[in-house]
Each structure stands twice: as C-alpha cells, then as structure tokens.
Design a protein around this motif. Structure first.
Motif, PDB file in Angstrom:
ATOM      1  N   UNK A 186       0.827  -1.208   0.000  1.00 45.95           N
ATOM      2  CA  UNK A 186       0.000   0.000   0.000  1.00 45.95           C
ATOM      3  C   UNK A 186       0.863   1.259   0.000  1.00 45.95           C
ATOM      4  N   UNK A 187       1.962   1.222   0.754  1.00 44.52           N
ATOM      5  CA  UNK A 187       2.877   2.358   0.744  1.00 44.52           C
ATOM      6  C   UNK A 187       3.474   2.574  -0.648  1.00 44.52           C
ATOM      7  N   UNK A 188       3.819   1.487  -1.314  1.00 37.85           N
ATOM      8  CA  UNK A 188       4.372   1.590  -2.669  1.00 37.85           C
ATOM      9  C   UNK A 188       3.363   2.243  -3.604  1.00 37.85           C
ATOM     10  N   UNK A 189       2.110   1.821  -3.511  1.00 34.34           N
ATOM     11  CA  UNK A 189       1.063   2.404  -4.355  1.00 34.34           C
ATOM     12  C   UNK A 189       0.937   3.900  -4.111  1.00 34.34           C
ATOM     13  N   UNK A 190       0.903   4.297  -2.839  1.00 30.67           N
ATOM     14  CA  UNK A 190       0.731   5.712  -2.505  1.00 30.67           C
ATOM     15  C   UNK A 190       1.916   6.546  -2.977  1.00 30.67           C
ATOM     16  N   UNK A 191       3.124   6.054  -2.732  1.00 32.15           N
ATOM     17  CA  UNK A 191       4.323   6.822  -3.099  1.00 32.15           C
ATOM     18  C   UNK A 191       4.450   6.943  -4.613  1.00 32.15           C
ATOM     19  N   UNK A 192       4.214   5.854  -5.328  1.00 31.69           N
ATOM     20  CA  UNK A 192       4.296   5.888  -6.794  1.00 31.69           C
ATOM     21  C   UNK A 192       3.261   6.846  -7.365  1.00 31.69           C
ATOM     22  N   UNK A 193       2.050   6.822  -6.817  1.00 32.18           N
ATOM     23  CA  UNK A 193       0.998   7.719  -7.303  1.00 32.18           C
ATOM     24  C   UNK A 193       1.381   9.176  -7.099  1.00 32.18           C
ATOM     25  N   UNK A 194       1.848   9.502  -5.903  1.00 35.81           N
ATOM     26  CA  UNK A 194       2.220  10.892  -5.608  1.00 35.81           C
ATOM     27  C   UNK A 194       3.392  11.348  -6.480  1.00 35.81           C
ATOM     28  N   UNK A 195       4.426  10.525  -6.572  1.00 32.54           N
ATOM     29  CA  UNK A 195       5.584  10.899  -7.388  1.00 32.54           C
ATOM     30  C   UNK A 195       5.216  11.037  -8.865  1.00 32.54           C
ATOM     31  N   UNK A 196       4.396  10.106  -9.356  1.00 38.10           N
ATOM     32  CA  UNK A 196       3.981  10.176 -10.751  1.00 38.10           C
ATOM     33  C   UNK A 196       3.206  11.437 -11.057  1.00 38.10           C
ATOM     34  N   UNK A 197       2.304  11.814 -10.156  1.00 33.45           N
ATOM     35  CA  UNK A 197       1.516  13.028 -10.365  1.00 33.45           C
ATOM     36  C   UNK A 197       2.383  14.279 -10.273  1.00 33.45           C
ATOM     37  N   UNK A 198       3.323  14.291  -9.327  1.00 33.96           N
ATOM     38  CA  UNK A 198       4.209  15.443  -9.200  1.00 33.96           C
ATOM     39  C   UNK A 198       5.089  15.612 -10.435  1.00 33.96           C
ATOM     40  N   UNK A 199       5.660  14.497 -10.879  1.00 33.49           N
ATOM     41  CA  UNK A 199       6.530  14.559 -12.057  1.00 33.49           C
ATOM     42  C   UNK A 199       5.717  14.893 -13.303  1.00 33.49           C
ATOM     43  N   UNK A 200       4.527  14.304 -13.417  1.00 31.60           N
ATOM     44  CA  UNK A 200       3.663  14.619 -14.550  1.00 31.60           C
ATOM     45  C   UNK A 200       3.219  16.064 -14.553  1.00 31.60           C
ATOM     46  N   UNK A 201       2.959  16.607 -13.363  1.00 25.71           N
ATOM     47  CA  UNK A 201       2.501  17.998 -13.281  1.00 25.71           C
ATOM     48  C   UNK A 201       3.595  18.970 -13.704  1.00 25.71           C
ATOM     49  N   UNK A 202       4.840  18.538 -13.568  1.00 27.14           N
ATOM     50  CA  UNK A 202       5.929  19.378 -14.039  1.00 27.14           C
ATOM     51  C   UNK A 202       5.818  19.680 -15.522  1.00 27.14           C
ATOM     52  N   UNK A 203       5.316  18.729 -16.298  1.00 26.83           N
ATOM     53  CA  UNK A 203       5.122  18.957 -17.733  1.00 26.83           C
ATOM     54  C   UNK A 203       3.872  19.779 -18.003  1.00 26.83           C
ATOM     55  N   UNK A 204       2.905  19.724 -17.097  1.00 28.77           N
ATOM     56  CA  UNK A 204       1.697  20.538 -17.235  1.00 28.77           C
ATOM     57  C   UNK A 204       2.050  22.016 -17.128  1.00 28.77           C
ATOM     58  N   UNK A 205       2.861  22.375 -16.142  1.00 31.47           N
ATOM     59  CA  UNK A 205       3.196  23.790 -15.957  1.00 31.47           C
ATOM     60  C   UNK A 205       4.049  24.316 -17.105  1.00 31.47           C
ATOM     61  N   UNK A 206       4.709  23.422 -17.829  1.00 32.11           N
ATOM     62  CA  UNK A 206       5.512  23.848 -18.979  1.00 32.11           C
ATOM     63  C   UNK A 206       4.693  23.971 -20.256  1.00 32.11           C
ATOM     64  N   UNK A 207       3.472  23.461 -20.229  1.00 28.49           N
ATOM     65  CA  UNK A 207       2.643  23.496 -21.429  1.00 28.49           C
ATOM     66  C   UNK A 207       2.800  22.287 -22.316  1.00 28.49           C
ATOM     67  N   UNK A 208       3.482  21.245 -21.822  1.00 29.06           N
ATOM     68  CA  UNK A 208       3.720  20.048 -22.625  1.00 29.06           C
ATOM     69  C   UNK A 208       2.558  19.062 -22.561  1.00 29.06           C
ATOM     70  N   UNK A 209       1.730  19.148 -21.512  1.00 29.26           N
ATOM     71  CA  UNK A 209       0.601  18.238 -21.351  1.00 29.26           C
ATOM     72  C   UNK A 209      -0.535  18.929 -20.619  1.00 29.26           C
ATOM     73  N   UNK A 210      -1.740  18.418 -20.831  1.00 30.25           N
ATOM     74  CA  UNK A 210      -2.873  18.831 -20.017  1.00 30.25           C
ATOM     75  C   UNK A 210      -2.892  17.985 -18.753  1.00 30.25           C
ATOM     76  N   UNK A 211      -3.545  18.497 -17.721  1.00 29.29           N
ATOM     77  CA  UNK A 211      -3.510  17.825 -16.431  1.00 29.29           C
ATOM     78  C   UNK A 211      -4.151  16.441 -16.468  1.00 29.29           C
ATOM     79  N   UNK A 212      -5.173  16.252 -17.304  1.00 27.49           N
ATOM     80  CA  UNK A 212      -5.825  14.934 -17.377  1.00 27.49           C
ATOM     81  C   UNK A 212      -4.911  13.874 -17.970  1.00 27.49           C
ATOM     82  N   UNK A 213      -3.919  14.293 -18.746  1.00 25.25           N
ATOM     83  CA  UNK A 213      -3.036  13.336 -19.415  1.00 25.25           C
ATOM     84  C   UNK A 213      -2.287  12.454 -18.428  1.00 25.25           C
TER      85      UNK A 213
END
Length: 236
Positions: A186-213
């Motif tokens: 369960x910890x692995x699931x939570x940490x992977x989800x948070x890290x994935x969203x944080x790293x993905x959001x980095x591309x959102x703020x740059x204009x490379x992706x929409x948040x739903x992506x």
C-alpha cells in the motif's frame, strides 16, 4: 521465544480482487471522461501557467522542470530499468540472485512495457499538446478526446503523458509486495501515485501536457502491471 513465520496473503484472484484492481480503474476512467470532456478543466489549469500578455508558458524554459524534472528523472528511470534488466540476466548465472529472478523479470517487463504502451497510444492520439494549440500561440485547435481530428490537421499525438509513464510503471512494486507485505504494498502504491503526479505535473506547468493526461497515463500503466501480474502471479 517462538519464532514467527510470516505467511503470504492468499494470492487467489477472487471477485474482490477484480473489483478493486480492474473494476475500480474503469470507474475512474469513466469519471475522467465525465469530468474533463464537458468542463474544459484541462484548459482552466493550463491557463494558470500561461502568460497571455507575453504569449508563452512562463515555466517552459525553466531549468528545474526541463533539465531536472524532465530529462534528469527520465534518464534516471531508464538507467534503473536497465540495471534491473542486467540483474535479471545475471540471475541466470548467480546463485545469489536466482531466488529473485522472477521478481526481477516481472519488474523489468513492467518498466519496459508500461512506457511503451503509453507511448504507442500517444502516437495515435488526437489531442495536441497545450503549446501547440491556438489558445496558447500554436496552430492547432483544441479538441477533446472524443472529438475527431480536425480536417487538414495532423493528429496531435500528445495524450496521455509519456513522461509520467516512467514513474507510474513502478506500480509493479505494489503487485510484487501484494502477497508478501500488504502494508509495504500500500505504501508503494501511494508513493508511486504521488511521485507520478508530481513529475507529470511538471510537464503541465511547462505546457507540454494537459492535467488529465497524467491521470490517464497512471491508468494505462496500472493495467499493464496488473495484466503482467495476473499472467505471472503464480511465479511471483
């Protein structure tokens, strides 16, 4: 005192397993369509990071998001995946690694196939990246996932987030530990989800992706890891 023996959780794939691991993600996917398609929340989020006066995403050239959060993390995941692959190959000759061979093989396949699946879907998708649509200084009109390609325009090939697929591929760790250590799983699931969203959001703020992506990327990676787990669970 007596020594306790840790026993793995029953690995049987019962109705509850399928409900939580396969059924719930379908509900989430339908919810994403219901929320983002009619509401244009993707545009609302991207607007926050676009300077309409100067005509640019104000963090597009940011060293932190471009060099570290994008290039650095991407190559770190690639190197780690190759390292796991080397360990898996070495396990055929090393008695020390032999007991971990199946786990290493499963993890390597997830780290390899999850980004490839997301990349394949992305290559044929309709949506353009934010920085390519006319609202943000590009040439392409904005279309939702369910709309057809605009006549005379190429496919956008931007959905889902390929960059976020790297960290989301580590959902494999959830399945690796599911039968042996539910708490760690369960910890692995939570940490992977948070890290994935944080790293993905980095591309959102740059204009490379929409948040739903990035949410869609998480779902596709989850199903890749789930499919491989179902195929190899007896060996894991």
């Amino acid at each position: 005192g007596c020594r306790q023996t840790l026993r793995p959780v029953n690995p049987t794939l019962d109705r509850r397993f399928w409900l939580w691991h396969a059924g719930l993600p379908v509900v989430i996917a339908l919810s994403l369509l219901a929320i983002f398609e009619p509401s244009h929340w993707d545009l609302a989020v991207s607007d926050r990071f676009y300077d309409f006066a100067r005509g640019r995403f104000w963090l597009r050239r940011s060293w932190f998001f471009e060099e570290f959060a994008h290039d650095g993390i991407k190559w770190a995941i690639v190197v780690f995946g190759l390292f796991v692959g080397v360990l898996w190959l070495a396990s055929w000759r090393s008695s020390t690694l032999a007991s971990k061979r199946r786990v290493l093989g499963y993890l390597f396949l997830c780290l390899l196939l999850a980004p490839l699946v997301v990349g394949g879907i992305k290559a044929v998708s309709v949506q353009h990246c934010p920085w390519d649509i006319d609202r943000y200084g590009g040439m392409a009109p904005y279309v939702t996932l369910l709309e057809p390609v605009v006549p005379g325009m190429d496919r956008g090939a931007c959905w889902p987030s390929g960059h976020a697929a790297g960290p989301f591929a580590f959902y494999a760790l959830y399945f690796v530990w599911r039968n042996r250590s539910p708490k760690r799983s369960r910890w692995a699931f939570a940490i992977v989800t948070v890290l994935g969203l944080l790293i993905g959001f980095g591309r959102v703020v740059q204009g490379a992706h929409f948040v739903s992506h990035m949410f869609w990327s998480a779902l596709f990676c989850w199903y890749v890891c789930l499919t491989l787990y179902v195929a190899f669970r007896a060996r894991l």
